[in-house]
Each structure stands twice: as C-alpha cells, then as structure tokens.
Write an enzyme that holds these catalytic residues in place. Structure first.
Site, short mmCIF file in Angstrom:
data_model
loop_
_atom_site.label_atom_id
_atom_site.label_comp_id
_atom_site.label_asym_id
_atom_site.label_seq_id
_atom_site.Cartn_x
_atom_site.Cartn_y
_atom_site.Cartn_z
CB SER A 51 -39.35 -28.62 9.68
OG SER A 51 -40.49 -29.15 9.04
CD GLU A 95 18.91 4.27 -8.47
OE1 GLU A 95 18.54 5.23 -9.16
OE2 GLU A 95 19.28 3.19 -8.96
#
Length: 847
Positions: free
Chosen positions: A476, A86
């Site tokens: 319960s 690049e």
C-alpha cells in the site's frame, strides 16, 4: 724516451680498449632496457579516500596503501632525513655517485670478515630506477642496468621530480607505500607533524623494513634510527643538541586512530560500486580519488540503531529460537568459550555459558574472560519458545524456562532496566540475532543526497544491500501514486469512491478476483482522503480502473518507482517490485513539490591533483567564490534547474492526504513526535513485506522489513507495527532540535473546511473539520449533489454504466445516462474519463 713512449702507447691502448668495452657494455645492456621516459607520466598507485559529510574518514580503497604528496608540500625535515640516510650528495651527482661508491668500497674492505652488513652505494635515482623500472634481482647485470638508467633519468627529469617519485613510491613496511602513508600507519600523524626522531625512523626503513620492525626488532630499529639522526646532525640539518634529544627519546609507535573513521559498511560499499561504475576498478584502487560522501554521520548512526532495534523488537515478538551451542563438560569452561567464534552479526554482544539455571530470579552465566554475571528474569520474559506457524510457547515464569544448564547464549551488558532503574554490575540481557532483515534510506528531498542508508541487520551476516538491491513489493505504500494520478485527472481529496464488494472474472479458467480491505469490511461512499488514510484496497482498485492503468503507469515511471510497470489492476495495490531507495526517492519528489531529483551517495569526486571530476550539484553560482561572507551581504541566487514532473498543486493535495495518514490513519503512532509528518504504510499479501515511507518538509525516510527468503511476517504484522517504529526512531533523533515546520503550500490552491470522513463542507463549529486544498472551481458545493464513483450503475447522482464489455480487458464503457464522469453537475471532475467496472487478477489484502 722509448720507454716513456711505450708506456704512453700502452695507456692509450688501455683507454681505447676501455672505451670500446664501455661502448660494448652500454650497447649490450641497452638492448633490453625498459623505457625510462614513461616516468614522465608515471603516477604511483594512490589510495582512494572517502570522507563523510562532516569530513571524517568513511573508507579507503587501495591496492597499495599510499598517499601521494607533491614535492612542494613535502616537509623539509622529512626530505633531509631521507637525504642523510640514503643519498647526501643527491643534488650534486648525475645519477651515480663516484664518491659514494669509493666510500662504500673502503667501508666494506674495512668491515671484511666482520658480521656487519655490506654497505651499498645506490643513489636515490638508482633506487627509483630499480623500484620502478627493474626487478629486485641481486646481480651484477642489474646493477649495470640500474646505473645506466639512473644517468638517463637524471638527464630527462629534474631532481625534485626524481625525489618526488622516490618519496611517494618507496615501500616502508606496515603496508605503507610512500612516506605520507607510513607517517599515518606508524605514528598516526601527517608528515608536517613528525618529530625529528619519527622522520629519522621512516628514513631508516627503505633498505629493509622488516629488519627494523618497531616491535619485533626494536633494538635494531632504535640503533638504525639513531644512526640516521647522527647523519642529519653531521650534514647540518639539525643541531647536535637536537640530535642528542631526539636519540634519547623512545621509539613510540601509535596505531592510526580508529575514531577518525565513520563505520557504515553498507554505505561505503554502495559508494565503491558507484565509483567502479563511473571510473573503473583501476582508478578506484590506484587513482588516489578524494570522495566526499553525502552521508550525515549523526543520522547514519541513528538510522543504523533504529533499524537494528526494529528488527530485534520484531524478532522478540516471535519467540526464542534457542541457544547458539551447548557445553556438556564445564572443566575449563572459560577457555572453551574463548575458543568459540562469535556468530556473524552479534556485533557488540558476547558469548556466555549458563552455569546455573535453578535460581529463582536469574540465570548465572560465565563469560570468555572467566568473569561471571547474571541474566535477570525480566530480561528473559521475551524468550518464549519459537514454534512453526508463527506460534510461540508458554510464558516464561522461571529462568530455566528460557535457558538450561550448559546452554551457550548471546548476551549484552545492561546498566538499566526498562523503567530506567539502575541494575547491579555484571547484569546482562539475553540476545538473539534476528532471522528477519530490512533496509532503510534517509535522503534530502530537495537535492537527492542520501544522508543515511542501512542495508541489513549487519554486514557481517551478508553484504547484500536490502535498501538498494532487494526487489520487493511495496504494497500500500504504492497507493499515493494511484491517488496522485487521479488528482491529476480532475479528482479531488473530497471526491467519493464506493467502498463495496468488487469482483472480476478474468476468464481463461482463472479464478475470480475479489480484492478486499485489510479489515475485510466495506464502508460505502468514502472520500479519497479517507481512502488513503485508512488504506482501502477496493477504493484504490476502483480509482485505478476509473482513470486507466496507463495513467498510473505513466506516473509510476515518471517518479522512478518501476521502469516498466505492467498495466494491470493488481499493480495499483503495489504488486510491482521496487527497492527502498527508489520508493524513498519517489516520496521525496512528493515532499519537494513534484521536482525531479536523482538520489546520490556522492557529493563530489576529486582526482589526485585536486581537480573536481564529478559533482552531483552542477548548478552554476555566479559570484559564489568571490563573495566575502559577512552580515548584510545577500546570498547569491542559484537557479533551480530541477525538472517539474508533476503539478505542484495536486502534489500538495497528495502530501496533505498523506499527512492525514499520520493524523487519523494507519500511522498515528507518529503523533507523539509533535512534528508535521506525512507518509504511508505498506503491507503485502500474507504480510510478506512491511513498509513505511514518510517525510517531513525537509527529510524523507523509507524503511522495509521482510525475510530474505520471502515468508509471512505473521498475521498481525503490518507496516504500522513493524516499520513505523523504525521511522519514528530516526525522525525523533533527526528532528529533535528542529522547529515544527509545516508543509509548504504552493500558489493556486484554495483551502476549504471540510469533514474528512464525508468530503462535504464542514458545518459551523464542527470539531472534526480540516482545511482541505482544492484547485479553484473543484471545491464542494452545497447546492449540488456529490457524485460517487461506483461502477455498479446504482450510485446516487451518477447514472448507470455497463462494465466488463471486453472479457479479460478490465475496461468497460460509460452508459448513455452519464456520458462520462464530467457530465454530471456537481461532481467537480471536468473531462474525466469514464469509469469501467471490471478488474483483473491481483493480490488483495494489502494494507
């Protein structure tokens, strides 16, 4: 001479005009340029990653799949590949590369008229300006802005900062933002593991990732990659030999290894919600957080399997609801089957069509891949027809009783039968997605760390989490906190409560409430221990009334079960709504001796720089980071900062009573595990919900089963039948390699041998005797009469009392004969409150 002067004047004028034009251009484009200084604090959106307790990846959350890597940690090979591809003069130019521009112009002139793509001359700095500050508009105006910004960026930031932004921001296809994410997505590698050809391929992508797709555009991708390799050799980053070797290698793309993930969608979603609550959605999806979850993958796998198995087993007990579809024409049956979507929740199961139903011992089936198989009769016997009203059809005697020709069914390959005998290849079992749902939580009682959590049969059916979001009655399983409240008020595990008919007229036209035991029988004077072991409802109501529901409310809220419990007697039987997570956490505080803990799914959160911004355990440990661990070095002491919310002595009494539930009560199925365990079943009215919450000294597991749209589980379904097997499967896996650690007994208790059925001191040689824990001074005394909590005015050794003095209030007054519980010698409940006899409207029938 005059000609020379004229030329010089013309040149000066041109320079002045050019300079003026340049100033004008700069001034013109400077008016709407974005603020480049914001790059100083710019942090690109980075993926948040969640890791399980063993370090494996659990989940990722991201708007853009990016992993941020500081420039100092970026491998030179990767940097050099991108510079060669690049911007080879990156470290020399000032933002714009005149040499590069000239080279690009000459190249484009040479290629004019050919099919070659025009060569650009944008520097990396210009690309940063374009990608982060400008749009992708292709125009002369954007190029001017790009160049101006590039020069200014170079003046404001170092080269390394610019390169760091570029390499972490650039889009490289495959939903990859930044080189680190691209390395994982293309090659399943970290950056420092990339070979030359792999780094070169990534560097080939910035211009146009879609033009160099590794599969669809393989030839172009190979050519571009090899060009980058050549540039790397020209620039001296690699040798010619290395370049030739790299160019000769194929372009081998590998998907990210799925085995790196731990699959636990409900757990991951709970963490996502928690992170959003703590930091917001932007921080979650863009902040690059590193999260360490509390989850133990081994236990999570066991919990998921156990809940799914439990739901399937329940579902099978209630019959087969029929095929998922029907096929009338068998031409191209495999193609038709392949086109059908598998129902949500059929994870790992397959669709099959019944091709023959007239065999004596099996169904002949076809699968979507065109293969054939068989479902033996033994795998069909559970599939009795489901009927309304919790009834099932007749027994399955032949394969056609379960499925017919053309039925489309769900099947799963099986290798062994129920006895462990090998089965022939292509043998399948009939499957059905359960209509019932459930939730499960397993956590560490000492820290609150959630080790496993399952929110339903499958997240593909529903993401609703029944472990953390479903509000259901615990039945319960709530009773231990009523009993703990009584122990804190001076009762003992051997205190007697009358188990006899009980009724209350609340007035105002409401029906009389008569709570009953699950068995519809009454058992007379019964010790508290037996009451919790056998889950006696009437005893619990009497006990709650005796101590006052305000005491129960206080205990409930202290343990975090319900935020604002309504102080009515039915709540003592678990009529208030809570979640599996809250109930399991409450039991964890029993298991740890009454220490306050806060459940957590997250151990630690770090920001993108590695700084810890959240830690569940905030205790200070002086010297922990400087200790060299070796034999003979003492472990640093870490202070216990947990709040003590209950007396550890009464908490242990409650734990011991819950251990009795396993040894003699409603959860004896767990005895086969051979480990010290405690817990409590829970079943609500009409068997709407089935619970079991239990624990070993170092692990707590809570589970619940019920329908999302509440309806009865069936008249014979209880916490013991539906929920206990799930708990058992989890504990069997979790404790298989652990020693049988007994529950820890705190100081300040006296152990006395008693008969658990009567609460009286054991006689010499009595086989049923157990060691019962008493606070000194409260143990049974053979020389004194044992008092019975009755409320009827007739109990022996009690005296009388009048109850229900205030209609609808549920409170009575002690009679003059007693002066309250503590007045009668031998009862062993000093300063206990009076026992009212009235009750209020409630649920009844809880187990």
């Amino acid at each position: 001479m005059r000609l020379i002067l004229s030329v010089l004047m013309a040149l000066v004028m041109l320079v002045l005009v050019g300079a003026g034009g340049l100033v004008y251009v700069l001034d013109y484009y400077d008016r709407d340029l974005p603020d480049y200084t914001k790059l100083a604090n710019y942090q690109p959106p980075v993926t948040t990653r969640v890791h399980a307790g063993d370090g494996r990846l659990l989940a990722e959350f991201a708007s853009e799949k990016r992993v941020f890597v500081p420039i100092d940690a970026m491998p030179k090979r990767v940097i050099n590949a991108f510079l060669s591809a690049e911007d080879k003069n990156f470290y020399e130019h000032k933002g714009v590369d005149p040499i590069g521009i000239a080279r690009a112009i000459l190249t484009n002139v040479e290629n004019f008229g050919s099919d070659r793509r025009p060569v650009g001359a944008s520097t990396i700095t210009q690309q940063v300006a374009k990608n982060m500050l400008l749009t992708n508009e292709v125009s002369f105006h954007r190029k001017i802005k790009e160049a101006i910004l590039a020069v200014r960026i170079e003046r404001a930031f170092t080269k390394d900062r610019i390169l760091e932004l570029y390499l972490n921001e650039i889009f490289l296809g495959y939903r990859s933002y930044g080189v680190a994410a691209a390395a994982l997505n293309y090659f399943n590698k970290a950056l420092d593991e990339l070979d030359i050809e792999e780094a070169a391929y990534l560097a080939a992508l910035p211009k146009a990732p879609s033009n160099y797709h590794p599969e669809r555009q393989r030839d172009a991708a190979m050519a571009r990659r090899n060009w980058v390799i050549g540039r790397m050799a020209e620039d001296g980053h690699i040798t010619p030999e290395e370049a030739r070797a790299a160019q000769a290698k194929p372009l081998a793309v590998r998907k990210r290894d799925e085995q790196e993930y731990v699959t636990a969608e409900y757990f991951a979603e709970e963490i996502r919600r928690e992170l959003v609550k703590l930091y917001g959605e932007q921080a979650l999806y863009e902040g690059g957080l590193s999260v360490r979850a509390s989850m133990d993958p081994t236990m999570q796998e066991a919990a998921t399997k156990a809940l799914r198995t439990g739901l399937i087993q329940y579902d099978r007990r209630h019959g087969y609801r029929g095929p998922v579809g029907k096929m009338d024409n068998f031409d191209t049956w495999a193609k038709k089957l392949a086109a059908m979507p598998v129902p949500p929740g059929a994870d790992g199961w397959k669709l099959a069509v019944v091709l023959k139903d007239d065999l004596a011992d099996a169904l002949d089936i076809g699968l979507a891949d065109g293969s054939r198989g068989r479902v033996p009769l033994a795998e069909l016997r559970w599939a009795r027809a489901w009927k309304e009203g919790e009834r099932i059809g007749p027994e399955i005697r032949r394969p056609s009783d379960a499925a017919k020709l053309g039925d489309i069914i769900l099947v799963e390959p099986i290798a062994k039968d129920e006895k462990g005998k090998d089965l022939p290849p292509a043998t399948y079992g009939l499957r059905q997605i359960p209509a019932v749902q459930g939730g499960l939580v397993a956590l560490d009682p000492h820290t609150g760390r959630v080790l496993a959590m399952v929110g339903g049969f499958s997240p593909h059916i529903s993401v609703f989490n029944r472990a953390t979001q479903a509000m259901r009655q615990p039945g319960s399983s709530f009773k231990p906190f009523v009993y703990l409240s009584a122990l804190d008020q001076g009762f003992t595990p051997a205190s007697l409560v009358m188990d006899a008919p009980f009724e209350y007229d609340p007035g105002h036209g409401q029906p009389i409430w008569r709570p009953e035991n699950y068995s519809h029988e009454f058992y007379g004077p019964t010790p508290l221990r037996a009451g919790i072991e056998k889950s006696r409802n009437v005893m619990t109501v009497r006990l709650a009334q005796a101590i006052g529901m305000d005491k129960v409310k206080a205990t409930t809220e202290k343990f975090g079960i319900v935020d604002n419990l309504q102080p009515y007697l039915p709540m003592s039987l678990g009529a208030g709504e809570t979640t599996v997570l809250r109930m399991t956490t409450a039991y964890a505080m029993l298991a740890n001796g009454g220490k306050k803990i806060v459940p957590t799914f997250i151990d630690r959160v770090q920001d993108r720089t590695g700084k810890t911004i959240f830690r569940h355990d905030n205790r200070q440990c002086e010297g922990c980071t400087s200790v060299e661990w070796r034999d003979g070095v003492a472990v640093p002491a870490v202070a216990d900062t947990r709040e003590q919310i209950a007396d550890p002595r009464t908490v242990y009494q409650m734990v011991s009573m819950l251990e009795g539930v396993v040894q003699r009560g409603t959860a004896t199925k767990l005895l086969s595990l051979g480990k010290p365990l405690a817990g409590k079943t829970g079943t609500t009215n009409d068997s709407m919900d089935a619970w079991f919450v239990g624990f070993s000294p170092d692990l707590v597991v809570g589970t619940y089963i019920g329908f999302d749209q509440p309806r009865s589980l069936g008249p014979k379904e209880t916490g013991g039948s539906a929920a206990v097997p799930i708990f058992k499967d989890v504990m069997e896996e979790a404790l298989k390699d652990k020693p049988a650690t007994p529950f820890r007994v705190p100081r300040g208790l006296r152990l006395v041998r008693v008969n658990p059925e009567t609460g009286q001191l054991a006689q010499p040689g009595e086989r049923k005797a157990i060691w019962e824990a008493f606070i000194p001074g409260t143990e049974p005394n053979p020389d004194r009469q044992q008092m019975v909590l009755d409320g009827s005015g007739q109990a022996g050794g009690v005296g009388g009392w009048t109850g229900g003095a205030v209609p609808g209030s549920g409170y009575g007054e002690p009679s003059a004969a007693t002066g309250g519980f503590g007045a009668t010698p031998g009862f062993g409940v000093p300063n206990a409150p009076a026992a009212p006899s009235a009750a209020t409207v409630g649920t009844g029938g809880l187990y």
